[in-house]
Motif scaffolding. Structure first.
Motif, PDB file in Angstrom:
ATOM      1  N   LEU A  17      54.310 -56.779  25.232  1.00  0.00           N
ATOM      2  CA  LEU A  17      53.726 -56.067  26.367  1.00  0.00           C
ATOM      3  C   LEU A  17      54.688 -55.031  26.933  1.00  0.00           C
ATOM      4  O   LEU A  17      54.291 -53.927  27.298  1.00  0.00           O
ATOM      5  N   VAL A  18      55.977 -55.387  27.013  1.00  0.00           N
ATOM      6  CA  VAL A  18      56.977 -54.431  27.503  1.00  0.00           C
ATOM      7  C   VAL A  18      57.088 -53.255  26.540  1.00  0.00           C
ATOM      8  O   VAL A  18      57.123 -52.087  26.959  1.00  0.00           O
ATOM      9  N   ALA A  19      57.114 -53.524  25.249  1.00  0.00           N
ATOM     10  CA  ALA A  19      57.196 -52.447  24.256  1.00  0.00           C
ATOM     11  C   ALA A  19      55.966 -51.546  24.329  1.00  0.00           C
ATOM     12  O   ALA A  19      56.068 -50.318  24.246  1.00  0.00           O
ATOM     13  N   LEU A  20      54.797 -52.125  24.500  1.00  0.00           N
ATOM     14  CA  LEU A  20      53.570 -51.356  24.621  1.00  0.00           C
ATOM     15  C   LEU A  20      53.584 -50.496  25.888  1.00  0.00           C
ATOM     16  O   LEU A  20      53.146 -49.337  25.870  1.00  0.00           O
ATOM     17  N   ALA A  21      54.100 -51.026  26.986  1.00  0.00           N
ATOM     18  CA  ALA A  21      54.192 -50.254  28.228  1.00  0.00           C
ATOM     19  C   ALA A  21      55.136 -49.062  28.067  1.00  0.00           C
ATOM     20  O   ALA A  21      54.827 -47.949  28.498  1.00  0.00           O
ATOM     21  N   VAL A  22      56.266 -49.271  27.419  1.00  0.00           N
ATOM     22  CA  VAL A  22      57.224 -48.176  27.193  1.00  0.00           C
ATOM     23  C   VAL A  22      56.592 -47.108  26.302  1.00  0.00           C
ATOM     24  O   VAL A  22      56.698 -45.907  26.569  1.00  0.00           O
ATOM     25  N   SER A  24      53.409 -46.463  25.946  1.00  0.00           N
ATOM     26  CA  SER A  24      52.342 -45.798  26.701  1.00  0.00           C
ATOM     27  C   SER A  24      52.900 -44.738  27.633  1.00  0.00           C
ATOM     28  O   SER A  24      52.342 -43.639  27.751  1.00  0.00           O
ATOM     29  N   ILE A  25      53.991 -45.052  28.307  1.00  0.00           N
ATOM     30  CA  ILE A  25      54.620 -44.077  29.214  1.00  0.00           C
ATOM     31  C   ILE A  25      55.106 -42.865  28.426  1.00  0.00           C
ATOM     32  O   ILE A  25      54.909 -41.715  28.847  1.00  0.00           O
ATOM     33  N   ALA A  26      55.702 -43.086  27.268  1.00  0.00           N
ATOM     34  CA  ALA A  26      56.172 -41.971  26.433  1.00  0.00           C
ATOM     35  C   ALA A  26      54.995 -41.138  25.936  1.00  0.00           C
ATOM     36  O   ALA A  26      55.056 -39.897  25.922  1.00  0.00           O
ATOM     37  N   ALA A  27      53.903 -41.777  25.533  1.00  0.00           N
ATOM     38  CA  ALA A  27      52.729 -41.043  25.050  1.00  0.00           C
ATOM     39  C   ALA A  27      52.116 -40.204  26.162  1.00  0.00           C
ATOM     40  O   ALA A  27      51.716 -39.047  25.941  1.00  0.00           O
ATOM     41  N   LEU A  28      52.029 -40.737  27.378  1.00  0.00           N
ATOM     42  CA  LEU A  28      51.497 -39.969  28.504  1.00  0.00           C
ATOM     43  C   LEU A  28      52.382 -38.765  28.831  1.00  0.00           C
ATOM     44  O   LEU A  28      51.873 -37.689  29.158  1.00  0.00           O
ATOM     45  N   ALA A  29      53.681 -38.947  28.746  1.00  0.00           N
ATOM     46  CA  ALA A  29      54.596 -37.826  28.998  1.00  0.00           C
ATOM     47  C   ALA A  29      54.395 -36.728  27.953  1.00  0.00           C
ATOM     48  O   ALA A  29      54.391 -35.530  28.285  1.00  0.00           O
ATOM     49  N   LEU A  30      54.203 -37.098  26.700  1.00  0.00           N
ATOM     50  CA  LEU A  30      53.975 -36.101  25.647  1.00  0.00           C
ATOM     51  C   LEU A  30      52.642 -35.385  25.837  1.00  0.00           C
ATOM     52  O   LEU A  30      52.550 -34.175  25.606  1.00  0.00           O
ATOM     53  N   LEU A  31      51.607 -36.103  26.252  1.00  0.00           N
ATOM     54  CA  LEU A  31      50.320 -35.459  26.519  1.00  0.00           C
ATOM     55  C   LEU A  31      50.426 -34.473  27.674  1.00  0.00           C
ATOM     56  O   LEU A  31      49.851 -33.380  27.631  1.00  0.00           O
ATOM     57  N   ASN A  32      51.149 -34.834  28.717  1.00  0.00           N
ATOM     58  CA  ASN A  32      51.364 -33.930  29.844  1.00  0.00           C
ATOM     59  C   ASN A  32      52.124 -32.686  29.400  1.00  0.00           C
ATOM     60  O   ASN A  32      51.796 -31.567  29.804  1.00  0.00           O
ATOM     61  N   LEU A  33      53.132 -32.868  28.578  1.00  0.00           N
ATOM     62  CA  LEU A  33      53.900 -31.738  28.061  1.00  0.00           C
ATOM     63  C   LEU A  33      53.015 -30.810  27.237  1.00  0.00           C
ATOM     64  O   LEU A  33      53.114 -29.591  27.350  1.00  0.00           O
TER      65      LEU A  33
END
Length: 124
Positions: A17-22, A24-33
Motif C-alpha cells: 500500500l505504501v509503494a502504491l501510494a508513492v 500514485s503521487i509520482a504519476a499525478l505529478a507527471l500528469l500535472n507536468l
C-alpha cells in the motif's frame, strides 16, 4: 523476535500500500507536468504566429513608399489557419524626421499575441 521462514518472505500488505501510494503521487505529478507543458506549448505557438503577423505588417509598413499617417489603423490578417486582429499606431518620435510605429496583434479570443515597435523616416 520471531524469525521468518522461507515461505514467509515477500512484501506485506502494508508495504504494498505504501509503494502504491508513492507511485500514485509520482504519476499525478507527471500528469500535472504534462498538462503544464501542453499549455505552455500552445501559448508559445500562439505568440510565434502572432510575431510573424506583426513582422509581416512591419515589412508592409517599411516597404510602402508612402509613410503611414499619424494615428491608428486596424485590420485583420489570416495566418496559420487563424484570424488575427492587428492595430498599427503611428506617432511622431522625438526626432522630427522619424515616425514611431507600434504594432499590436491579438488572437480570436482577444489575448495579446505580439507587440512590435519600428521606426521609419517620415515623408520628406
Amino acid at each position: 523476535m520471531a524469525r521468518r521462514t522461507h515461505s514467509e518472505t515477500g512484501f506485506t500488505l502494508l508495504e504494498m500500500l505504501v509503494a502504491l501510494a508513492v507511485f500514485s503521487i509520482a504519476a499525478l505529478a507527471l500528469l500535472n507536468l504534462e498538462t503544464v507543458t501542453v499549455t505552455n506549448t500552445s501559448q508559445i505557438a500562439d505568440r510565434t504566429v502572432g510575431q510573424i503577423v506583426a513582422r509581416n505588417i512591419a515589412v508592409e509598413t517599411l516597404t510602402d513608399p508612402v509613410p503611414p499617417s499619424i494615428g491608428a489603423v486596424s485590420g485583420e490578417e489570416n495566418n496559420g489557419g487563424r484570424t488575427w486582429q492587428w492595430t498599427r499606431t503611428t506617432a511622431p518620435s522625438p526626432e522630427s524626421r522619424i515616425l514611431q510605429i507600434e504594432i499590436a496583434v491579438v488572437d480570436e479570443t482577444g489575448r495579446r499575441a505580439a507587440d512590435l515597435t519600428i521606426f521609419r523616416f517620415a515623408a520628406q
